[in-house]
Design a protein around this motif. Sequence first.
Motif, mmCIF file in Angstrom:
data_model
loop_
_atom_site.group_PDB
_atom_site.id
_atom_site.type_symbol
_atom_site.label_atom_id
_atom_site.label_comp_id
_atom_site.label_asym_id
_atom_site.label_seq_id
_atom_site.Cartn_x
_atom_site.Cartn_y
_atom_site.Cartn_z
ATOM 1 N N VAL A 50 0.829 -1.193 0.000
ATOM 2 C CA VAL A 50 0.000 0.000 0.000
ATOM 3 C C VAL A 50 0.872 1.255 0.000
ATOM 4 C CG1 VAL A 50 -0.140 0.039 2.525
ATOM 5 C CG2 VAL A 50 -1.952 1.095 1.162
ATOM 6 N N LYS A 51 0.423 2.276 -0.704
ATOM 7 C CA LYS A 51 1.193 3.512 -0.788
ATOM 8 C C LYS A 51 1.141 4.276 0.535
ATOM 9 C CE LYS A 51 0.542 4.161 -5.772
ATOM 10 N NZ LYS A 51 0.026 5.073 -6.829
ATOM 11 N N ASN A 52 2.216 5.017 0.789
ATOM 12 C CA ASN A 52 2.308 5.840 2.003
ATOM 13 C C ASN A 52 2.070 5.024 3.261
ATOM 14 O OD1 ASN A 52 2.671 8.204 0.361
ATOM 15 N ND2 ASN A 52 0.457 8.243 0.039
ATOM 16 N N PHE A 53 2.635 3.828 3.294
ATOM 17 C CA PHE A 53 2.422 2.927 4.424
ATOM 18 C C PHE A 53 2.994 3.510 5.706
ATOM 19 C CE2 PHE A 53 4.021 -0.598 7.092
ATOM 20 C CZ PHE A 53 2.805 -1.172 7.413
ATOM 21 N N ASP A 54 2.215 3.402 6.781
ATOM 22 C CA ASP A 54 2.623 3.903 8.100
ATOM 23 C C ASP A 54 2.618 2.726 9.069
ATOM 24 O OD1 ASP A 54 2.949 5.065 10.584
ATOM 25 O OD2 ASP A 54 1.647 6.782 10.146
ATOM 26 N N VAL A 55 3.794 2.217 9.401
ATOM 27 C CA VAL A 55 3.889 1.037 10.249
ATOM 28 C C VAL A 55 3.368 1.307 11.653
ATOM 29 C CG1 VAL A 55 6.239 1.487 11.030
ATOM 30 C CG2 VAL A 55 5.399 -0.873 10.909
ATOM 31 N N ASN A 56 3.479 2.538 12.120
ATOM 32 C CA ASN A 56 2.996 2.852 13.470
ATOM 33 C C ASN A 56 1.482 2.716 13.569
ATOM 34 O OD1 ASN A 56 5.499 3.645 14.878
ATOM 35 N ND2 ASN A 56 5.568 5.275 13.344
ATOM 36 N N GLN A 57 0.780 3.082 12.514
ATOM 37 C CA GLN A 57 -0.672 2.939 12.521
ATOM 38 C C GLN A 57 -1.102 1.480 12.441
ATOM 39 O OE1 GLN A 57 -3.307 5.806 10.522
ATOM 40 N NE2 GLN A 57 -1.469 6.715 9.619
ATOM 41 N N THR A 122 11.360 -1.285 0.976
ATOM 42 C CA THR A 122 10.033 -0.879 0.509
ATOM 43 C C THR A 122 9.061 -0.815 1.686
ATOM 44 O OG1 THR A 122 10.408 -1.956 -1.625
ATOM 45 C CG2 THR A 122 8.136 -1.404 -1.060
ATOM 46 N N PRO A 123 8.544 0.349 2.029
ATOM 47 C CA PRO A 123 7.571 0.446 3.117
ATOM 48 C C PRO A 123 6.352 -0.437 2.840
ATOM 49 C CG PRO A 123 8.346 2.624 2.485
ATOM 50 C CD PRO A 123 8.857 1.671 1.445
ATOM 51 N N GLY A 124 5.929 -1.186 3.842
ATOM 52 C CA GLY A 124 4.787 -2.073 3.663
ATOM 53 C C GLY A 124 5.146 -3.451 3.174
ATOM 54 N N GLN A 125 6.425 -3.686 2.953
ATOM 55 C CA GLN A 125 6.895 -5.011 2.531
ATOM 56 C C GLN A 125 7.895 -5.523 3.570
ATOM 57 O OE1 GLN A 125 8.282 -5.274 -1.503
ATOM 58 N NE2 GLN A 125 9.338 -7.220 -1.175
ATOM 59 N N VAL A 142 -1.041 -5.101 1.489
ATOM 60 C CA VAL A 142 -1.529 -4.645 0.181
ATOM 61 C C VAL A 142 -2.676 -3.651 0.293
ATOM 62 C CG1 VAL A 142 -0.751 -6.730 -0.987
ATOM 63 C CG2 VAL A 142 -3.056 -6.659 -0.055
ATOM 64 N N ASP A 143 -3.400 -3.669 1.415
ATOM 65 C CA ASP A 143 -4.507 -2.722 1.566
ATOM 66 C C ASP A 143 -4.878 -2.615 3.043
ATOM 67 O OD1 ASP A 143 -6.489 -0.935 0.939
ATOM 68 O OD2 ASP A 143 -7.943 -2.449 0.300
ATOM 69 N N THR A 144 -5.119 -1.413 3.510
ATOM 70 C CA THR A 144 -5.543 -1.200 4.890
ATOM 71 C C THR A 144 -6.026 0.226 5.063
ATOM 72 O OG1 THR A 144 -4.892 -1.346 7.219
ATOM 73 C CG2 THR A 144 -3.235 -0.520 5.686
ATOM 74 N N ASP A 145 -6.955 0.390 6.005
ATOM 75 C CA ASP A 145 -7.321 1.742 6.426
ATOM 76 C C ASP A 145 -6.840 1.985 7.857
ATOM 77 O OD1 ASP A 145 -9.038 0.240 7.945
ATOM 78 O OD2 ASP A 145 -10.861 1.308 7.360
#
Length: 214
Positions: A50-57, A122-125, A142-145
């Motif tokens: 997912v784009k602009n992935f934020d691991v803290n969230q 790669t963020p999110g990978q 790959v997808d999350t809110d």
Amino acid sequence: MVRVCVYLSLVLLLGFSLCGPVNGRRTRYKPKPKPKPKPVENPVEEIAAVKNFDVNQMSGKWYLLSVASRCQYLLEHGYKVEGTIITLTAPVSPNEPLKVSTFTKLNYQCWEIKQQYETTKTPGQFLLRAKIPAKNNEIFIVDTDYKSYAMLLYKMKNKLTFKLYGRSPVIAEGIMDKFEDMAQKQNLGLDAIFQFPIYGFCQSADKDHILVMT
């Protein structure tokens, strides 16, 4: 020996991404041989984190709601799956791993499995290493809110497992439909999708029932 058997059973229950496709299990006819078959494009190449992935969230508790996989264990024992919860702890620095704690049951006993997903460029990978490099798993968010759902794709070579997690055991029907559509694009149709229980979750495990898989 007993602990080794339990360990292997938990790997099967937890690590559906380690399972491969079942050849011919649901085939209705025998395909005719082709003189020059066209190469099949690996569908995972079409999926990116997912784009602009934020691991803290992503940190916090997630309930495993559904798994899409042609793992032999699931095809034969999918009716035995137990309620499963994972807790993600974001790394405090970019080079540290994402810590994953999973609670599930085996033979009515609660177990905790601890893993580490290594961060990548790669963020999110992420990367889940195995003792045998050929069995390393690439993991894609790959997808999350972040607030209600997350979809993760696990890849070991050309073997795929797609998982849907929720912040609560109940999720909107539209999210489930989206998960099934994305799974189908990875050649994981409804015949390969398994729903997980929304009850009977473990919240803790005693020290004799903790496995550290690092």
